[in-house]
Design a protein around this motif. Structure first.
Motif, PDB file in Angstrom:
ATOM      1  N   SER A 158       0.101 -28.149  30.951  1.00  0.00           N
ATOM      2  CA  SER A 158       0.672 -29.389  31.480  1.00  0.00           C
ATOM      3  C   SER A 158       0.332 -30.636  30.676  1.00  0.00           C
ATOM      4  N   ASP A 206       5.169 -33.685  30.846  1.00  0.00           N
ATOM      5  CA  ASP A 206       6.443 -34.079  31.458  1.00  0.00           C
ATOM      6  C   ASP A 206       6.786 -35.548  31.221  1.00  0.00           C
ATOM      7  N   SER A 207       5.835 -36.305  30.653  1.00  0.00           N
ATOM      8  CA  SER A 207       6.119 -37.711  30.335  1.00  0.00           C
ATOM      9  C   SER A 207       6.579 -37.882  28.883  1.00  0.00           C
ATOM     10  N   SER A 209       9.255 -37.096  25.927  1.00  0.00           N
ATOM     11  CA  SER A 209      10.653 -36.695  25.762  1.00  0.00           C
ATOM     12  C   SER A 209      10.775 -35.494  24.824  1.00  0.00           C
ATOM     13  N   GLU A 210      11.893 -34.792  24.917  1.00  0.00           N
ATOM     14  CA  GLU A 210      12.123 -33.627  24.072  1.00  0.00           C
ATOM     15  C   GLU A 210      12.209 -34.025  22.597  1.00  0.00           C
TER      16      GLU A 210
END
Length: 446
Positions: A158, A206-207, A209-210
């Protein structure tokens, strides 16, 4: 007269000459015949003579130079270029990072190394709130900002994990990490160690960006125990807070001990780890950044710069191999988020810092000396007594009261923490113990 014949004079004795020409018996020879005139020897023009001599000198000089050059190069092996023998992980690094020596000046092209390493380097901005005393004796809170650097070293399910210096994140209210592509996200502290000046911060995956995930990478760690004095070194970091920059140099020395002075307390302490010395420029903002070798491997964490009017080209880095186990421990700690001040917990003691100086003079461990245990508090219930010294909390080293208070910001009343304490023995020695303390409510001054 010059260049003219003199004719016979009866008064002259036979055999005398005039201007180099001899005449006999009124123009006749011994046989009665008139002798032939000797051919005139004309002098060569001066311009032609000088030109010929110059040409001859040039030919001889050129032949001499070529002969000397051949002997020096082929026989004596002079003037040959020495190539670097450093081994690199990729062919691109090998061809572009080798050192060449030209006219006694060492130069290197490290662009390919930097290109490979830069995606693993981040800028760290520390926003903190400090209490500042005013002219009237009161205090007010003032927000301040400082800049540093970090190195992406791993990730878990995570989080993306970044190693940096402890002093880069100390006292932070908000931490912001800026990646190589310019995108910024907030981060939290994973673990810190003030003694070795190392910290690990975590960025939630999750913060990110791809696009940013594709632009960044995890750094490759090298072996600092294999370093040699004189080999190339490259420092990458957020110098002066202006963004990532690169400086180059060599490993100047190994196993250096450095004393640093706390600007707030004036206390001087010696580094707990032997440092790498380099002449690659390390400026404010570089702290926490990477010192890499010619293969692009991280060999050190840039930590401090010796500053002075008479000092130039002296910077320091923490050898990565000396703190690898510590970094692993910090990575495995629970990510910390600050608790609101009103909800923060307290151990239930009064204490004072045991500095390095006092530790050496009094033969005591560095940490927090417990001068009083609050009745009914968590410390008393855990069996702590006056005179013991707190040296750690939940695996994080504590070397001062400031360190302890910094860590307690992440725990609320009712939370249980594990304290590492040194208990004095009758023989003057200290015995290490671990105690679990349930934090009580934090007392507020009125």
């Amino acid at each position: 007269m010059d260049n003219q014949y003199s004719y016979y004079n009866p008064n002259e004795t036979e055999g005398n000459t005039s201007n180099g020409t001899t005449f006999y018996n009124n123009g006749q020879g011994d046989d009665g015949k008139t002798p032939k005139k000797k051919k005139e020897h004309k002098k060569m023009p001066k311009a032609v003579a000088v030109t010929g001599l110059a040409l001859m000198f040039g030919v001889v000089s050129s032949a001499t130079f070529l002969t000397t050059n051949y002997v020096g190069t082929k026989v004596l092996k002079l003037g040959t270029t020495q190539k670097s023998t450093s081994t690199t992980s990729t062919s691109a690094v090998t061809s572009n990072a080798s050192l060449t020596k030209t006219s006694s000046v060492v130069t290197s092209d490290v662009s390919s190394v930097v290109e490979n390493v830069m995606p693993s380097i981040v800028s760290i901005t520390n926003m903190s709130v400090q209490e500042v005393q005013n002219y009237f004796g009161g205090t007010s809170k003032q927000e301040s900002e400082s800049a540093g650097t970090g190195i992406i070293i791993s990730q878990n399910d995570s989080e993306l994990l970044v190693v940096t210096n402890n002093h880069v994140v100390a006292g932070s209210d908000t931490l912001t990490v800026t990646f190589a592509d310019g995108n910024s996200v907030e981060a939290n502290i994973k673990g810190t160690d003030s003694e070795y000046d190392v910290a690990v911060v975590a960025v939630p995956l999750d913060s990110i960006s791809e696009d940013t995930k594709k632009a960044i990478s995890v750094a490759t760690l090298g072996d600092s125990t294999e370093l040699k004095v004189g080999e190339p070194a490259i420092a990458i970091g957020n110098a002066l807070g202006y963004g990532q920059s690169v400086t180059t140099g060599v490993i100047s020395a190994l196993n250096r001990s450095v004393s640093e002075t706390d600007q707030t307390t004036g206390e001087t302490t010696e580094s707990s780890v032997k440092l790498i010395q380099t002449d690659a420029a390390i400026n404010p903002g570089n702290s926490g950044g990477a010192l890499v070798n010619a293969s692009g491997e991280v060999i050190g964490i840039n930590s401090s710069k010796l500053v002075g009017d008479s000092v130039e080209g002296v910077g320091y880095a923490i050898p990565i191999s000396d703190v690898s186990d510590l970094i692993e421990n910090l990575m495995n700690q629970e990510t910390k988020t600050k608790v609101a001040e009103a909800d923060q917990g307290a151990i239930g003691i009064k204490g004072m810092s045991v500095s390095t100086e006092y530790s050496q003079q009094l033969n005591m461990p560095e940490g927090v000396y417990v001068s009083e245990v609050t009745k009914g508090g968590g410390a008393e219930k855990a069996g702590m007594t006056r005179g013991c010294i707190i040296t750690g909390i939940n695996g994080t080293t504590v070397s001062s009261m400031d360190d302890l208070q910094e860590q307690l910001q992440y725990y609320a009343k009712g939370d249980e923490v594990e304290l590492t304490i040194q208990v004095p023995q009758s023989n003057g020695e200290y015995q290490e113990q671990s105690v679990n303390v349930t934090l009580g409510a934090k007392q507020t001054s009125k």
